[in-house]
Design a protein around this motif. Structure first.
Motif, PDB file in Angstrom:
ATOM      1  N   TYR A  52       0.804  -1.117  -0.179  1.00 34.66           N
ATOM      2  CA  TYR A  52       0.078  -0.179   0.082  1.00 34.66           C
ATOM      3  C   TYR A  52       1.002   1.210  -0.214  1.00 34.66           C
ATOM      4  O   TYR A  52       2.163   1.449   0.633  1.00 34.66           O
ATOM      5  CB  TYR A  52      -1.082   0.407   1.254  1.00 34.66           C
ATOM      6  CG  TYR A  52      -1.688   1.070   1.757  1.00 34.66           C
ATOM      7  CD1 TYR A  52      -2.545   1.429   0.837  1.00 34.66           C
ATOM      8  CD2 TYR A  52      -1.459   2.149   2.506  1.00 34.66           C
ATOM      9  CE1 TYR A  52      -3.786   2.635   0.859  1.00 34.66           C
ATOM     10  CE2 TYR A  52      -2.271   3.808   2.419  1.00 34.66           C
ATOM     11  CZ  TYR A  52      -3.399   3.723   2.132  1.00 34.66           C
ATOM     12  OH  TYR A  52      -3.915   4.567   2.071  1.00 34.66           O
ATOM     13  N   ASP A  92       0.390   5.748   0.508  1.00 35.75           N
ATOM     14  CA  ASP A  92      -0.739   6.911  -0.043  1.00 35.75           C
ATOM     15  C   ASP A  92       0.263   7.988  -0.042  1.00 35.75           C
ATOM     16  O   ASP A  92       0.530   8.166  -0.331  1.00 35.75           O
ATOM     17  CB  ASP A  92      -0.709   7.222   1.378  1.00 35.75           C
ATOM     18  CG  ASP A  92       0.243   7.293   2.658  1.00 35.75           C
ATOM     19  OD1 ASP A  92       1.472   7.895   1.583  1.00 35.75           O
ATOM     20  OD2 ASP A  92       0.121   7.625   3.822  1.00 35.75           O
ATOM     21  N   SER A  93      -0.226   9.310  -0.417  1.00 39.05           N
ATOM     22  CA  SER A  93       0.237  10.680  -0.905  1.00 39.05           C
ATOM     23  C   SER A  93       0.888  10.462   0.266  1.00 39.05           C
ATOM     24  O   SER A  93       1.841  11.484  -0.060  1.00 39.05           O
ATOM     25  CB  SER A  93      -1.046  12.158  -0.909  1.00 39.05           C
ATOM     26  OG  SER A  93      -1.669  11.754   0.935  1.00 39.05           O
ATOM     27  N   ALA A  94       0.732  10.806   1.518  1.00 39.99           N
ATOM     28  CA  ALA A  94       2.402  11.084   1.742  1.00 39.99           C
ATOM     29  C   ALA A  94       3.874  10.692   0.708  1.00 39.99           C
ATOM     30  O   ALA A  94       5.117  11.220   1.022  1.00 39.99           O
ATOM     31  CB  ALA A  94       2.434  10.280   3.304  1.00 39.99           C
ATOM     32  N   LEU A 106       3.789   9.012  -2.099  1.00 41.13           N
ATOM     33  CA  LEU A 106       4.518   9.688  -3.125  1.00 41.13           C
ATOM     34  C   LEU A 106       5.113  11.233  -2.461  1.00 41.13           C
ATOM     35  O   LEU A 106       6.048  11.475  -3.572  1.00 41.13           O
ATOM     36  CB  LEU A 106       2.895  10.694  -3.581  1.00 41.13           C
ATOM     37  CG  LEU A 106       2.058   9.326  -3.703  1.00 41.13           C
ATOM     38  CD1 LEU A 106       0.974   9.049  -4.892  1.00 41.13           C
ATOM     39  CD2 LEU A 106       3.044   8.013  -5.165  1.00 41.13           C
ATOM     40  N   GLY A 107       4.783  11.877  -1.561  1.00 39.33           N
ATOM     41  CA  GLY A 107       5.628  12.917  -1.491  1.00 39.33           C
ATOM     42  C   GLY A 107       7.343  12.825  -1.363  1.00 39.33           C
ATOM     43  O   GLY A 107       7.705  13.794  -1.318  1.00 39.33           O
ATOM     44  N   VAL A 151      -1.286   3.352  -8.713  1.00 39.97           N
ATOM     45  CA  VAL A 151      -0.872   4.372  -8.192  1.00 39.97           C
ATOM     46  C   VAL A 151      -0.007   5.057  -8.403  1.00 39.97           C
ATOM     47  O   VAL A 151       0.013   6.793  -8.977  1.00 39.97           O
ATOM     48  CB  VAL A 151      -0.658   4.154  -6.405  1.00 39.97           C
ATOM     49  CG1 VAL A 151      -0.767   6.001  -6.001  1.00 39.97           C
ATOM     50  CG2 VAL A 151      -2.184   4.105  -5.402  1.00 39.97           C
ATOM     51  N   ALA A 173      -0.027   8.611 -10.544  1.00 40.23           N
ATOM     52  CA  ALA A 173       0.263  10.353  -9.945  1.00 40.23           C
ATOM     53  C   ALA A 173       1.444  10.615 -11.824  1.00 40.23           C
ATOM     54  O   ALA A 173       1.699  11.679 -11.201  1.00 40.23           O
ATOM     55  CB  ALA A 173       0.948  10.204  -8.792  1.00 40.23           C
TER      56      ALA A 173
END
Length: 142
Positions: free
Chosen positions: A86, A88-90, A92-93, A121, A125
């Motif tokens: 999994y 998450d967006s964090a 990706l950052g 994902v 992105a």
């Protein structure tokens, strides 16, 4: 599940703090199952290998591993997501920060091993425009 009726502001505050603490505890438990590690590959390409859920709670571990991985000479840094279930967006950052720091060190970044939802994902992105994304098995894996 217990349902609590909250009436006073003090009780509301106490209830909110308790809920935040419980959620934080659950998130720490999830994060503790994730490990990032720096390893030297046989061909001496610095690699950060992640396992489990790549989420915000891993930012300290990831930052430390990134610092270690950027020290050796070489033109490339590999981030291995083969064992990540999994993202998450964090996270990706964090990958974007890794890219920036690597470029400042004169290295390019490749993401390898991502599959399933994690790969989807990354594509949503548009990370293939910023990173070399190597799908499938890790190099040297059977």
């Amino acid at each position: 599940m217990k349902v609590e009726v909250v009436t006073s502001i003090a009780e509301q505050f106490k209830f909110a703090i308790s809920a935040i603490w419980r959620v934080g505890k659950e998130m720490r438990e999830v994060g503790s199952k994730c490990r990032s590690s720096f390893m030297n590959r046989p061909n001496s390409v610095p690699t950060i290998q992640l396992k489990g859920r790549f989420v915000f709670q891993m930012h300290r571990e990831f930052s430390a591993a990134l610092g270690d991985a950027l020290r050796p000479d070489g033109a490339e840094l590999v981030i291995d997501l083969a064992d990540v279930s999994y993202i998450d967006s964090a996270a990706l950052g964090m990958l974007l920060i890794a890219r920036t720091r690597a470029l400042e060190s004169g290295k390019r970044v490749a993401i390898e091993g991502a599959t399933g939802d994690v790969l989807q994902v990354l594509h949503i992105a548009n990370f293939e425009k910023l990173f070399e994304i190597r799908c499938g098995r890790r190099r040297g894996a059977f």
